[in-house]
Design an enzyme around this catalytic site. Structure first.
Site, PDB file in Angstrom:
ATOM      1  CG  MET A  96     -31.904-116.010 -48.786  1.00 20.99           C
ATOM      2  SD  MET A  96     -32.499-117.283 -49.585  1.00 20.99           S
ATOM      3  CE  MET A  96     -34.272-117.746 -49.253  1.00 20.99           C
TER       4      MET A  96
ATOM      5  CG  LEU B 225     -33.446-106.776 -46.194  1.00 18.14           C
ATOM      6  CD1 LEU B 225     -32.387-105.791 -45.527  1.00 18.14           C
ATOM      7  CD2 LEU B 225     -33.046-108.374 -45.528  1.00 18.14           C
ATOM      8  CG  HIS B 226     -38.691-109.354 -42.427  1.00 15.33           C
ATOM      9  ND1 HIS B 226     -38.593-109.748 -41.232  1.00 15.33           N
ATOM     10  CD2 HIS B 226     -38.551-110.627 -42.884  1.00 15.33           C
ATOM     11  CE1 HIS B 226     -38.074-110.913 -40.938  1.00 15.33           C
ATOM     12  NE2 HIS B 226     -38.058-111.500 -42.197  1.00 15.33           N
ATOM     13  N   PRO B 227     -38.726-106.375 -40.340  1.00 13.07           N
ATOM     14  CG  PRO B 227     -40.604-105.182 -39.212  1.00 13.07           C
ATOM     15  CD  PRO B 227     -40.213-106.092 -40.482  1.00 13.07           C
TER      16      PRO B 227
ATOM     17  CG  HIS C 206     -33.982-109.491 -42.422  1.00 12.08           C
ATOM     18  ND1 HIS C 206     -35.264-109.421 -43.099  1.00 12.08           N
ATOM     19  CD2 HIS C 206     -33.248-110.619 -42.603  1.00 12.08           C
ATOM     20  CE1 HIS C 206     -35.144-110.897 -43.763  1.00 12.08           C
ATOM     21  NE2 HIS C 206     -34.172-111.388 -43.540  1.00 12.08           N
TER      22      HIS C 206
ATOM     23  CD  GLN D  47     -31.251-121.022 -48.703  1.00 11.56           C
ATOM     24  OE1 GLN D  47     -30.170-120.587 -48.704  1.00 11.56           O
ATOM     25  NE2 GLN D  47     -32.459-120.546 -47.526  1.00 11.56           N
TER      26      GLN D  47
ATOM     27  CE  LYS E 241     -40.696-116.732 -38.795  1.00 14.55           C
ATOM     28  NZ  LYS E 241     -40.460-117.455 -40.015  1.00 14.55           N
TER      29      LYS E 241
ATOM     30  CB  SER F  71     -41.806-114.707 -42.154  1.00 12.62           C
ATOM     31  OG  SER F  71     -41.338-115.523 -43.501  1.00 12.62           O
ATOM     32  CB  SER F  72     -38.712-112.763 -46.825  1.00 13.05           C
ATOM     33  OG  SER F  72     -37.823-112.243 -45.956  1.00 13.05           O
TER      34      SER F  72
END
Ligand code: CDP
Length: 516
Positions: free
Chosen positions: A29, A32-34, A36, A64, A155, A191-192
């Site tokens: 979604m 993006l972070h480490p 992803h 969602q 996760k 987490s985003s």
């Protein structure tokens, strides 16, 4: 390859049609972070072996999010996301608008309803319809992309379990691979939604991973989980607990005992931000049970798989064969129970590795590794293996070898009688024709003669019958075993399938082996 960002389905499809490659799909979604980044890097590592394309989608799925949830403020920054994705190894990004995914609106498409038994546990209990939205969008996305493989993070464990079950039930032949939660140096899960946390909230939120980590350490030492103690640790910094549970990782039902793989999962509110985290608990290393009829290729793949995992290889058939050899050698009738019991009273059975790494089996200090493969032993072994005393004795010895786990065992009753709590159960089969062909090659290699392949097939069928019809621990597929029919499959292909099944039962966080 030029890195591309596509918005419309038409552009994406046009480009894909020119690539002629299988797609590894990583749905996200955005934000993006480490975590992803790790998924994309893993996809790239795998891709090195095959000609595949890594496609990352960025689509904030409105279905969602609940009414009062954070749909509007969810992080949106395509250019930042693109830098991260391309640097990690993505070949293309697909960032469709709502109408591309739901032309005509979501009400003109089928919606998936996740079974309540899965939905209403953990996160779904508070987030009505959340996983229905996740499942619905995943079906829309894969319909457009038609990937060969889907890569998801561990996760969001509940989401992973639901998507696996969805694909299984709808017979969607797309492989799902999952990879572990990535954390920063302090153990905080990426987490985003971490972007919502203020500096002071970030400090407070740290008590979630800290409490879970402390619980795992305590579990490893004392084999206990004290939910009240964990809850008070989490609450120390004003976090509000939504749930804190120990569940079975696959049914997501609360566990009554701590046997087998357990998931300690929590969701908390830190200010207005909802955070989830988990840890896996396991009392011993994994056990893999590989059962199946004669000549299905169990030995070769079990040995190779144990080596790949760095686990003990346990050939239980060799133990029954060794006992049979002893009985023949001592001129005892295989049906003379009293004599057999007498002869086995001080039995010493050992597996030893030779200098070349080959596993040897010794019975009462005699190396019988080759002798137990003789047609004479083969023709009597099932008769001997029927005897209650023999089965009890060998089952006990096998259980002792597997006490600490870290073992791949092959046989007839491993998943049903020896290790009914094995973490991964495989039932390996092949048609009798194929098995007779393999047996003939094996006999030729060992220098034994055989009359004809047809006779070998008959012998194999006879042995299967004896093994399946005996009273104690008969050969049968455990209700929770995965069946693999190996006809036409190479050893490499069977190993690949075993690896896939292992990875779907044992999260990367629990057992990460470089070769898997
Ligand atoms: O190699 P092959 O497929 O012929 O069989 P094996 O694994 O060497 O096992 C030989 C025999 O031992 C089987 O046919 C069974 O009668 C017996 N066995 C058993 O009863 N229980 C086991 N766990 C393994 C083998």
């Amino acid at each position: 390859m030029v890195q591309k960002i596509f918005q419309t389905n038409a552009e994406l499809k046009d480009w894909l049609s020119k690539q002629n490659s299988a797609i590894i799909f990583i749905p996200t979604m955005g934000g993006l972070h480490p975590g992803h980044q790790y998924l994309i890097q893993k996809a790239k590592e795998k891709k090195a072996k095959k000609n595949q394309i890594i496609l990352v989608s960025i689509f904030i799925n409105p279905l969602q999010f609940g009414k009062d949830e954070d749909y509007k403020k969810y992080p949106r920054n395509i250019s930042k996301d693109a830098v991260l994705a391309f640097n990690a190894g993505a070949d293309a990004i697909w960032a469709p608008d709502y109408v591309e995914v739901f032309p005509g609106g979501e009400n003109s498409h089928f919606k998936i309803q996740v079974p309540q038994t899965l939905h209403n546990r953990l996160c779904g209990a508070e987030r009505e319809g959340h996983f229905d939205g996740v499942a619905t969008v995943i079906i829309r996305l894969i319909r457009i992309i038609r990937p060969e493989k889907l890569i998801l993070g561990e996760k969001d464990w509940q989401q992973l379990i639901i998507i696996r079950k969805l694909f299984q039930e709808l017979c969607i032949p797309i492989k799902i691979e999952s990879y572990s939660t990535q954390r920063d140096q302090s153990g905080f899960a990426h987490s985003s939604r971490n972007a919502y946390l203020s500096d002071s909230e970030k400090v407070n939120a740290q008590s979630l991973p800290n409490a879970l980590r402390a619980a795992k350490t305590e579990f490893e030492k004392e084999k206990i989980i004290n939910l009240n103690k964990i809850a008070s640790k989490i609450k120390e910094n004003n976090l509000k607990i939504e749930y804190l549970k120990v569940v079975d990782p696959f049914s997501l039902k609360e566990k009554e005992n701590l046997n087998g793989l357990c998931l300690l999962a929590a969701a908390v509110k830190c200010g207005s931000t909802r955070l989830i985290d988990h840890t896996f608990l396991m009392q011993r290393k994994p056990i893999i049970a590989i059962d199946g009829p004669a000549g299905a290729g169990k030995s070769t793949v079990t040995k190779a798989f144990a080596k790949k995992l760095g686990f003990i290889y346990l050939d239980t058939g060799a133990m029954y064969r060794a006992v049979t050899w002893l009985i023949i050698n001592n001129s005892i009738s295989p049906s003379d129970q009293a004599q057999i019991n007498n002869n086995l009273r001080d039995l010493k059975l050992e597996f030893k590795n030779s200098s070349s790494g080959e596993q040897k089996i010794l019975i009462n200090n005699i190396d019988v590794t080759e002798k137990i493969r003789s047609p004479e032993v083969t023709s009597l072994v099932s008769e001997v293996a029927k005897q209650q005393y023999v089965r009890e004795l060998l089952t006990k010895q096998q259980q002792v070898i597997g006490e600490d786990g870290g073992l791949v065992a092959e046989g007839r009753d491993i998943g049903t009688a020896v290790f009914p709590d094995a973490d991964v159960k495989i039932f390996l089969t092949a048609t009798p024709k194929e098995r007779a062909k393999r047996r003939s090659i094996d006999l030729e290699k060992r220098g034994y003669e055989y009359s004809s392949i047809e006779n070998l097939e008959k012998e194999i069928e006879e042995r299967d019958k004896q093994d399946s019809e005996r009273k104690i621990a008969p050969l049968k597929k455990a209700h929770d075993a995965v069946e693999i029919c190996t006809d036409g499959m190479s050893i490499e292909e069977v190993l690949e399938e075993l690896t896939y099944i292992f990875r779907s039962k044992i999260p990367e966080e629990v057992w990460a082996t470089p070769n898997l």
